[in-house]
Write an enzyme that holds these catalytic residues in place. Structure first.
Site, short mmCIF file in Angstrom:
data_model
loop_
_atom_site.label_atom_id
_atom_site.label_comp_id
_atom_site.label_asym_id
_atom_site.label_seq_id
_atom_site.Cartn_x
_atom_site.Cartn_y
_atom_site.Cartn_z
N CYS A 1 14.01 11.18 5.74
CA CYS A 1 14.00 10.86 7.18
C CYS A 1 15.41 10.90 7.73
O CYS A 1 15.60 10.92 8.94
CB CYS A 1 13.38 9.51 7.42
SG CYS A 1 14.41 8.17 6.85
N LYS B 1 0.90 -1.18 0.00
CA LYS B 1 0.00 0.00 0.00
C LYS B 1 0.92 1.21 0.00
O LYS B 1 1.37 1.67 1.04
CB LYS B 1 -0.87 -0.03 1.26
CG LYS B 1 -2.19 0.71 1.15
CD LYS B 1 -2.11 2.17 0.73
CE LYS B 1 -1.69 3.10 1.83
NZ LYS B 1 -1.39 4.48 1.33
P1 NAD Z 1 2.55 9.49 6.44
O1 NAD Z 1 2.62 8.95 7.83
O2 NAD Z 1 1.61 10.61 6.17
O3 NAD Z 1 2.10 8.32 5.43
C1 NAD Z 1 2.74 7.06 5.41
C2 NAD Z 1 1.73 6.00 4.96
O4 NAD Z 1 0.68 5.94 5.91
C3 NAD Z 1 1.11 6.31 3.61
O5 NAD Z 1 1.01 5.11 2.87
C4 NAD Z 1 -0.28 6.86 3.96
O6 NAD Z 1 -1.24 6.59 3.00
C5 NAD Z 1 -0.59 6.16 5.27
N1 NAD Z 1 -1.43 6.98 6.17
C6 NAD Z 1 -1.47 8.34 6.24
N2 NAD Z 1 -2.34 8.73 7.19
C7 NAD Z 1 -2.88 7.60 7.72
C8 NAD Z 1 -3.84 7.34 8.75
N3 NAD Z 1 -4.43 8.33 9.41
N4 NAD Z 1 -4.12 6.06 9.05
C9 NAD Z 1 -3.53 5.05 8.40
N5 NAD Z 1 -2.61 5.23 7.41
C10 NAD Z 1 -2.28 6.49 7.07
O7 NAD Z 1 4.03 9.84 6.00
P2 NAD Z 1 4.52 10.59 4.69
O8 NAD Z 1 4.17 12.03 4.78
O9 NAD Z 1 4.11 9.83 3.48
O10 NAD Z 1 6.11 10.41 4.83
C11 NAD Z 1 6.93 11.28 5.55
C12 NAD Z 1 7.24 10.72 6.92
O11 NAD Z 1 7.86 9.46 6.81
C13 NAD Z 1 8.25 11.59 7.68
O12 NAD Z 1 7.84 11.67 9.03
C14 NAD Z 1 9.55 10.81 7.56
O13 NAD Z 1 10.49 11.04 8.58
C15 NAD Z 1 9.04 9.42 7.60
N6 NAD Z 1 10.01 8.48 7.05
C16 NAD Z 1 10.65 7.64 7.91
C17 NAD Z 1 11.58 6.75 7.42
C18 NAD Z 1 12.28 5.78 8.35
O14 NAD Z 1 12.83 4.81 7.89
N7 NAD Z 1 12.27 6.04 9.65
C19 NAD Z 1 11.88 6.71 6.06
C20 NAD Z 1 11.20 7.60 5.21
C21 NAD Z 1 10.26 8.47 5.72
#
Ligand code: NAD
Length: 499
Positions: A281, A173
């Site tokens: 990240c 997803k």
């Molecule tokens: P996000 O949390 O908004 O989304 C991530 C995933 O979760 C997406 O597939 C999205 O559709 C889903 N999602 C969003 N809201 C949701 C909800 N309320 N309930 C269930 N699922 C939901 O993150 P983003 O904006 O896509 O990515 C950026 C974030 O990811 C930053 O905080 C970054 O630091 C983090 N990140 C972390 C790593 C790591 O390895 N630690 C790597 C890359 C990015």
């Protein structure tokens, strides 16, 4: 308007829920496609498909599964330009950076070619009289990955490559912001010889995620995204009895000791702070110079470099340092946090809020921002900004500098720049953060090591890719065997011990 559906049963299928999300070209600000948001029924269909395909895939010998990965690596190289263009068009990052995104995923696929070796079990001959003991690693069945917008090629591959190499079927997803590349990757896996139904891509939002979390067939969930969602996914998935590893946000500090090469440190900070518009990240978002003179000299070197950053659309080619933010909401949020920093009393040395890209006035661009005199009580210090904003927090001593990342709630990455081996060793040993760089600003481990943050940057006990990836996507079964010659002595009533 292009409609992006799902990839189920080995082919693209249209969405049937009637719900869609807009997919933007962040450089122009235009909606370029609409992505389908899956319903519960569509998710159920994909999972049923995966469950039907998994046993035969698991029964395929690991060498053959590895050959599919080998071919997949060839195809990624063949289609590199096409993948990078599609990625940049939806994400906004520069083309060289988009290629890097694909390559860091490709390297995980390469590592997974070693599956036959990595899946070998353990064997003890003669564990007791006539008794042999062995353990084997078996796939979990159907597993799922939920991934963020910022690495739409690399992170899906971190998840599905080891899962598939281990013999699982996979439901991906991906982020609804940039959904094209994950589907292109699934098509390449089919071309590489993966049987239909083993890898499915289901687009969607919270409902699709919840359908994964509550489903009884799915055995494990790998998540990467922001911390609140990582925590939510972890608790709901584990409450449903699933294995889960959920990686969240970050606030990565880089300490600059007085003995560091300041030119090198300033270059490192500019690349690690502003590359990909700070939407990484592992971006460095906090610089901690030690000592007043180090801080003054660093700001003097940083400010002109931040002012000179080249910002533009990916179509401008290699001549751009970073592109737009991913959405208008992201742009508004990041600018709002910069406003907040000014209100809190931080010194905004370089202000990129007013930047406008000629010819791309509706794009989601902003210039680099540099804050000095940020303190630990400020929101801009506590919050992950995820934009082209670097905060300088001044420290008087190494201990004061060390205490900043030690006390911060996030624990993804960190770095120290120094010429002193003792300080570097002390830092690596005492810091409570998952990935540490010594004179390396973005210490992203290579595919054969593992990637994972501590504290609020990671929930679960195994990291991503490398040997941990193979552990996460398999479970161990241990067999104790004795053949008839050893069974002649009649019943035993004492708990078996290896005499
Ligand atoms: P996000 O949390 O908004 O989304 C991530 C995933 O979760 C997406 O597939 C999205 O559709 C889903 N999602 C969003 N809201 C949701 C909800 N309320 N309930 C269930 N699922 C939901 O993150 P983003 O904006 O896509 O990515 C950026 C974030 O990811 C930053 O905080 C970054 O630091 C983090 N990140 C972390 C790593 C790591 O390895 N630690 C790597 C890359 C990015």
């Amino acid at each position: 308007m292009e409609k992006i559906g799902h990839f189920i049963g080995g082919k693209r299928v249209e969405g049937t829920s009637g719900r869609y999300a807009d997919v933007y070209n962040p450089a122009t600000g235009e909606v370029q496609a609409q992505v389908a948001l899956a319903s519960q029924d569509e998710m159920d269909a994909a999972i049923a498909n995966a469950a039907a395909a998994q046993p035969a895939w698991a029964a395929t010998n690991p060498q053959r599964r590895a050959r599919v990965m080998m071919k997949f690596v060839d195809l990624l190289n063949r289609d590199m330009d096409k993948l990078a263009e599609a990625l940049s068009r939806e994400h906004g990052k520069t083309l060289p950076d988009a290629k890097g995104d694909v390559i860091r995923g490709l390297e995980v696929a390469e590592f997974c070619i070693g599956a036959p070796h990595l899946l070998k079990g353990e064997f003890t001959e003669g564990a007791g009289p006539g008794i042999d003991m062995y353990s084997m690693r078996q796939p979990l069945g159907v597993v799922a990955g939920i991934t963020p917008f910022n690495f739409p090629a690399m992170i899906p591959m971190w998840k599905f490559c080891p899962a598939l190499a281990c013999g699982n079927a996979f439901i991906l997803k991906p982020s609804e912001r940039d959904p094209s590349v994950p589907i292109m990757l699934a098509e390449l896996m089919i071309e590489a010889g993966l049987p239909e139904g083993v890898l499915n891509v289901v687009n969607g939002d919270k409902s699709a995620v919840d359908a994964i979390l509550d489903d009884e067939t799915i055995q494990a969930v790998g998540f990467v995204g922001s911390t609140p969602i990582a925590q939510y996914v972890y608790s709901r998935a584990t409450a449903a009895g699933k294995r889960a590893q959920c990686f969240g946000g970050a606030k990565n500090h880089m300490i600059i000791m007085p003995d560091a090469d300041l030119d090198q440190a300033a270059d490192a900070l500019v690349g690690a702070g502003y590359g990909a518009a700070g939407e990484r990240c592992m971006a460095v978002s906090v610089a901690v110079p030690v000592g007043e003179s180090t801080a003054n000299a660093l700001i003097e070197k940083l400010a002109p470099k931040v002012e000179a950053l080249k910002i533009g659309p990916y179509t401008a080619g290699d001549d751009v340092d970073f592109g737009p933010l991913v959405t208008k909401e992201a742009l508004t949020r990041v600018k709002g946090l910069v406003d907040q920093g000014v209100k809190e009393g931080a010194n905004l040395v370089v202000d990129g809020r007013g930047f406008s890209m000629q010819g791309y006035e509706d794009g989601f661009f902003m210039g680099g921002c540099l804050f000095d005199n940020v303190t630990r009580d400020m929101d801009i210090y506590k919050t992950e900004i995820f934009g082209p904003v670097l905060s300088v927090v001044r420290a008087e001593s190494y201990e004061e500098a060390l205490d900043l990342p030690l006390s911060h709630e996030y624990g993804n990455g960190t770095a120290i720049f120094t010429r002193d081996g003792d300080t570097a060793r002390d830092f690596a040993s005492r810091i409570n953060i998952g990935m540490v760089g010594i004179n390396v600003p973005i210490p992203v481990p290579l595919a054969y090591h593992t990637f994972g943050g501590w504290k609020k940057s990671g929930f679960g006990d195994l990291n991503q890719h490398g040997p941990d990836g193979f552990k996460f996507y398999t479970r161990t079964k241990t067999v104790t065997s004795r053949w008839p010659s050893g069974l002649k002595d009649g019943a035993e009533f004492v708990i078996p011990t290896m005499k």
